[in-house]
Design a protein around this motif. Sequence first.
Motif, short mmCIF file in Angstrom:
data_model
loop_
_atom_site.label_atom_id
_atom_site.label_comp_id
_atom_site.label_asym_id
_atom_site.label_seq_id
_atom_site.Cartn_x
_atom_site.Cartn_y
_atom_site.Cartn_z
N CYS A 1 0.83 -1.21 0.00
CA CYS A 1 0.00 0.00 0.00
C CYS A 1 0.87 1.26 0.00
CB CYS A 1 -0.92 0.00 1.22
SG CYS A 1 -2.16 -1.33 1.23
N TYR A 2 1.88 1.29 0.84
CA TYR A 2 2.73 2.48 0.95
C TYR A 2 3.50 2.73 -0.34
CZ TYR A 2 1.90 1.99 6.01
OH TYR A 2 1.32 1.89 7.26
N ILE A 3 3.99 1.67 -0.97
CA ILE A 3 4.79 1.83 -2.18
C ILE A 3 3.93 2.32 -3.34
CG2 ILE A 3 6.11 0.58 -3.94
CD1 ILE A 3 7.13 -1.20 -1.58
N PHE A 4 2.75 1.72 -3.52
CA PHE A 4 1.86 2.18 -4.58
C PHE A 4 1.54 3.67 -4.39
CE2 PHE A 4 1.04 -2.15 -5.89
CZ PHE A 4 0.54 -2.03 -7.18
N LYS A 5 1.25 4.03 -3.15
CA LYS A 5 0.88 5.42 -2.86
C LYS A 5 2.03 6.37 -3.14
CE LYS A 5 -1.42 8.12 0.77
NZ LYS A 5 -2.03 8.05 2.12
N ALA A 6 3.23 5.99 -2.72
CA ALA A 6 4.38 6.86 -2.90
C ALA A 6 4.75 7.01 -4.38
CB ALA A 6 5.58 6.33 -2.11
N LEU B 1 4.58 6.95 -11.17
CA LEU B 1 3.53 6.22 -11.88
C LEU B 1 2.29 7.09 -11.88
CD1 LEU B 1 3.84 2.51 -10.64
CD2 LEU B 1 4.48 3.43 -12.88
N ASN B 2 1.75 7.35 -13.05
CA ASN B 2 0.57 8.19 -13.20
C ASN B 2 -0.55 7.42 -13.85
OD1 ASN B 2 1.91 10.81 -12.38
ND2 ASN B 2 3.18 10.29 -14.14
N MET C 1 -4.83 -4.07 -7.41
CA MET C 1 -4.57 -2.69 -7.00
C MET C 1 -4.36 -1.73 -8.16
SD MET C 1 -2.32 -3.10 -3.50
CE MET C 1 -2.12 -1.32 -3.31
N PRO C 2 -3.61 -2.11 -9.21
CA PRO C 2 -3.41 -1.16 -10.31
C PRO C 2 -4.70 -0.70 -10.97
CG PRO C 2 -1.85 -2.97 -10.46
CD PRO C 2 -2.86 -3.35 -9.42
N GLU C 3 -5.76 -1.51 -10.90
CA GLU C 3 -7.02 -1.17 -11.56
C GLU C 3 -7.89 -0.23 -10.74
OE1 GLU C 3 -8.99 -4.77 -12.57
OE2 GLU C 3 -7.45 -5.43 -13.98
N LEU C 4 -7.53 -0.02 -9.48
CA LEU C 4 -8.32 0.86 -8.64
C LEU C 4 -8.31 2.29 -9.19
CD1 LEU C 4 -7.20 -0.24 -5.05
CD2 LEU C 4 -9.32 -0.86 -6.23
N GLU C 5 -9.38 3.02 -8.92
CA GLU C 5 -9.47 4.41 -9.35
C GLU C 5 -8.30 5.22 -8.80
OE1 GLU C 5 -12.61 8.16 -8.98
OE2 GLU C 5 -12.97 6.28 -7.93
N ASP C 6 -7.79 4.83 -7.65
CA ASP C 6 -6.67 5.55 -7.04
C ASP C 6 -5.45 5.59 -7.96
OD1 ASP C 6 -8.45 4.16 -5.19
OD2 ASP C 6 -7.22 5.00 -3.60
N ASP D 1 4.40 9.71 3.25
CA ASP D 1 3.14 9.42 2.57
C ASP D 1 2.32 8.36 3.30
OD1 ASP D 1 3.77 11.24 0.65
OD2 ASP D 1 4.31 9.80 -0.90
N SER D 2 3.01 7.48 4.02
CA SER D 2 2.29 6.45 4.77
C SER D 2 1.46 7.04 5.90
CB SER D 2 3.27 5.42 5.34
OG SER D 2 3.99 5.93 6.45
N ARG D 3 1.77 8.28 6.26
CA ARG D 3 1.01 8.98 7.31
C ARG D 3 0.43 10.30 6.78
NH1 ARG D 3 1.85 4.57 8.65
NH2 ARG D 3 2.49 3.75 10.67
#
Length: 552
Positions: free
Chosen positions: A195-200, A207-208, A226-231, A389-391
């Motif tokens: 989760c933290y790596i994807f977010k960062a 990654l955009n 996870m890559p398919e999420l809207e996020d 970013d994790s926090r």
Amino acid sequence: MMLQREYFESLSVLSPFEIKDELIKLARAGSEKSARAFLNAGRGNPNWVATRAREAFFLLGQFALTEARRSLDDPAAGIAGMPPRGGCHLRFQKWIAKRLHEQEEDWIDEEGAPPARTLRDAVAFAIERFGFDPDAFVHELTDSIIGDNYPVPDRALYHNEIVTHEYLMWAMCAGHRPDVKFDLYPVEGGTAAMCYIFKALKNQRLLNAGDTIALGTPIFTPYLEMPELEDYGLHVIRVSAEQEDRFQFTDEDLEALADPAVKALFLVNPGNPSAAAMTPDSIRRLAAFVNTRRPDLMILTDDVYGTFVPGFESIMGHLPRNTIGVYSYSKYFGCTGWRLGVIAVAQDNIFDQRIRDHPEEIQEVIEKRYKALTPKPRELKFIDRIVADSRDVALNHTAGLSLPQQVMMTLFGLVELMDKDKVYQKACIAICTRRFRNLVEGMGIETNVGAYYDYYYGIVDLEFWLRKYVGEDVVTWVKANIHPLDIPFRLAEEHGIVLLNGSGFAAPNWSARVSFANLNDDAYGEIGRAVRTIARGYVQAWQASRGEEITG
């Protein structure tokens, strides 16, 4: 009762971990109506625990409380102070010597080591091996196990990072240790690391939305989802390692990475569910490809099961500059409930370089994100941006894995590093190997998985085995008349057995994942026989469709 094809189609879009809940209901219901045992080999939670580090941990907590009472002690109210630092190593030596004398009197006929000896030796080993200041190290242990402070430093405790770094060099790079230093971020298990790596990666514009990433498949389901999420909104291509190639990437497979539009490659090594580690030849093939053709390629390697392969080599040891390493302690030490994981990034890495190379307009946007943390936000390292970013940045001052968890991590690492003969590792591998062999014997097949198989999971691929032992005609008929989910549902309904559908891991459609970690040895022979019964049923149905005499 035959479950309808339409029902299976409606379930096909779900994660196998969600389908599992329905399988468990069917398997439990069937077991309650018969004498069959309920056997859930769907999840990979091991049914063993590492005892020595835990024994040391709980004993250390007792010493830490005696230290806490030195600065304040109100037994009537149940209040103590914070463990003091000065002289704590000498006090520890005296305290542990007394406990060891008490324990050895009761340990004469027992195998193994008394907890006091394990703790004493672990502390002495760390001080000598890493040159730690004795009081500083013991105080980190005592103050942290009490949990009376925020993590400082917030990314990783000073001594824990050093111990964990050395442990990771064994766990992930035993076969090829790189001559580089990694910065570590202890996190709440491998799931938090993901989760933290994807977010960062998103927040740093590495990654955009719309970018393309490659997944080495088969792969742990969340990497597919996870890559398919809207996020994130990422486009995914699959670099498939086939069973016929022992789940190794060929030169042809790697060609998909030649396209510069592919920004990153995500790997699980050894594979989940394939259980195959990348061979040295495969790793060197990938490393040569990246070095000569894609030096800009970002790589994430999830090496949770590496400790089940002696002399394991992670791609982070061969391509440290390109790679984010992820490791979890959960499987090897039987500690999923502890939530212990770590993110590793080499101090010299392409992530920092790519952030520095952003156009000025992007630099300014990212700079604003971290301006409350430092007067020079552009100099903030990528690993520290992951922490922030994790926090959500604003809570960076309270970031960091809980201190008792970091102590447990330290002790797991130290006990393993002291085990020169790798007695514990050999015992863990032996457990999984026995269970694998029982399954294969129950299925009545022969297989050679090779030297780089970790025995933690297995893919039971009925299409592969029907083709090998019966022929193409029966495979064609089964694929035309039976839905792939029939395999796990029939196992649950008729045999009380839960396996996850392999298709949910981008494994072959007609496969199921079995975990060799979480059931007693004898259960795997029963699972193998149940799979064989289902395969036999498919063959008999094919024979009946042709008007042939049904054979056993």
